[in-house]
Design a protein around this motif. Structure first.
Motif, PDB file in Angstrom:
ATOM      1  N   ALA A 117       7.471  12.258  -1.759  1.00 15.75           N
ATOM      2  CA  ALA A 117       6.951  10.837  -1.661  1.00 15.75           C
ATOM      3  C   ALA A 117       7.802  10.015  -0.800  1.00 15.75           C
ATOM      4  N   GLU A 120       7.134   9.884   2.736  1.00  8.96           N
ATOM      5  CA  GLU A 120       6.000   9.049   3.262  1.00  8.96           C
ATOM      6  C   GLU A 120       6.376   7.551   2.793  1.00  8.96           C
ATOM      7  N   GLN A 122       6.746   6.397  -0.234  1.00 19.54           N
ATOM      8  CA  GLN A 122       5.998   5.905  -1.307  1.00 19.54           C
ATOM      9  C   GLN A 122       6.817   6.417  -2.715  1.00 19.54           C
ATOM     10  N   ALA A 125       6.543   3.913  -5.803  1.00 21.74           N
ATOM     11  CA  ALA A 125       5.441   3.908  -6.402  1.00 21.74           C
ATOM     12  C   ALA A 125       4.997   5.142  -7.111  1.00 21.74           C
ATOM     13  N   ALA A 154      -0.357   7.053  -5.751  1.00 21.44           N
ATOM     14  CA  ALA A 154       0.938   6.422  -4.976  1.00 21.44           C
ATOM     15  C   ALA A 154       0.705   6.476  -3.437  1.00 21.44           C
ATOM     16  N   GLY A 155      -0.745   6.838  -3.061  1.00 24.83           N
ATOM     17  CA  GLY A 155      -0.728   6.915  -1.773  1.00 24.83           C
ATOM     18  C   GLY A 155      -0.677   8.301  -0.932  1.00 24.83           C
TER      19      GLY A 155
END
Length: 229
Positions: A117, A120, A122, A125, A154-155
């Motif tokens: 994450a 990215e 993220q 999140a 979280a995308g």
């Protein structure tokens, strides 16, 4: 209050050494968020780093009641310990639901997910979602489907995460980070490491974190004596 001119300074770096099965780490996240809200004149970059409270747990976790019995002597004794955690959670508006947890997880795969994450942008999140899943919803964090869904929330790309989790991608690197944390003296979490030099250990109140961040930022700007580590 003196406002620091940080326009020409790189963001202050904070590594948060944490484990997603640690309730104090969830509390520490809330307190860090409060601290950062108070210091909007300082640019901060937060990176979440892995730690395992219990690396001996099987890869698919362990029955929660069995775990509590082995660790605390039983659910009744655990409930007494969790009373203080619940109280601290109430202060931070975290509705801990320990009774919903059915499985104590090995968190290594969750940490791999947090690592991805970061690529990215993220991480925060995802860490938030994992805390919510475990401590509020009682989800099983060893279940790949749960981790993939958390990544999507979280995308992140769920198909990519599913493929990565099925492999050994970044497994050795994540384990090495945990060993490194232990090697530099991290014995409990959360641990906030500022600028790779100063550590604030435990879920300290927001004002303690604010003071530490301001002192380190002042040192970084060349305007103050550094704090004691």
């Amino acid at each position: 209050m003196t406002i620091l001119d940080t326009s020409a300074i790189e963001p202050l770096h904070i590594d948060v050494v944490s484990d997603v099965m640690c309730p104090w780490c969830f509390i520490g996240k809330r307190r860090l968020e409060k601290a950062l809200a108070e210091i909007d004149d300082i640019t901060v970059r937060v990176v979440w780093r892995p730690y395992q409270l219990d690396p001996t747990l099987p890869s698919d976790g362990k029955d929660r009641q069995q775990y509590l019995t082995e660790k605390f002597g039983g659910p009744e004794q655990a409930a007494k310990i969790y009373e203080r955690i619940r109280a601290a959670g109430d202060e931070e508006e975290i509705p801990f639901a320990f009774e919903k947890i059915t499985r104590s997880p090995n968190t290594l795969n969750a940490h791999r997910l947090i690592r991805w994450a970061a690529i990215e942008g993220q991480q925060d999140a995802l860490v938030e979602r994992l805390f919510q899943l475990y401590f509020v919803e009682g989800a099983n964090l060893t279940d790949p489907a749960v981790l993939v869904a958390a990544a999507a929330d979280a995308g992140l790309d769920p198909a990519m995460i599913e493929r990565l989790l099925a492999s050994d991608a970044d497994l050795a690197e994540t384990e090495a980070e945990i060993v490194h944390a232990q090697a530099i003296g991290v014995q409990g979490v959360p641990c906030f490491i500022l600028e790779n030099k100063y550590a604030v250990s435990g879920a300290q109140p927001a004002d303690v974190l604010v003071t530490a961040i301001r002192q380190v930022a002042a040192e970084k700007a060349g305007t103050a004596t550094p704090p004691q580590a």
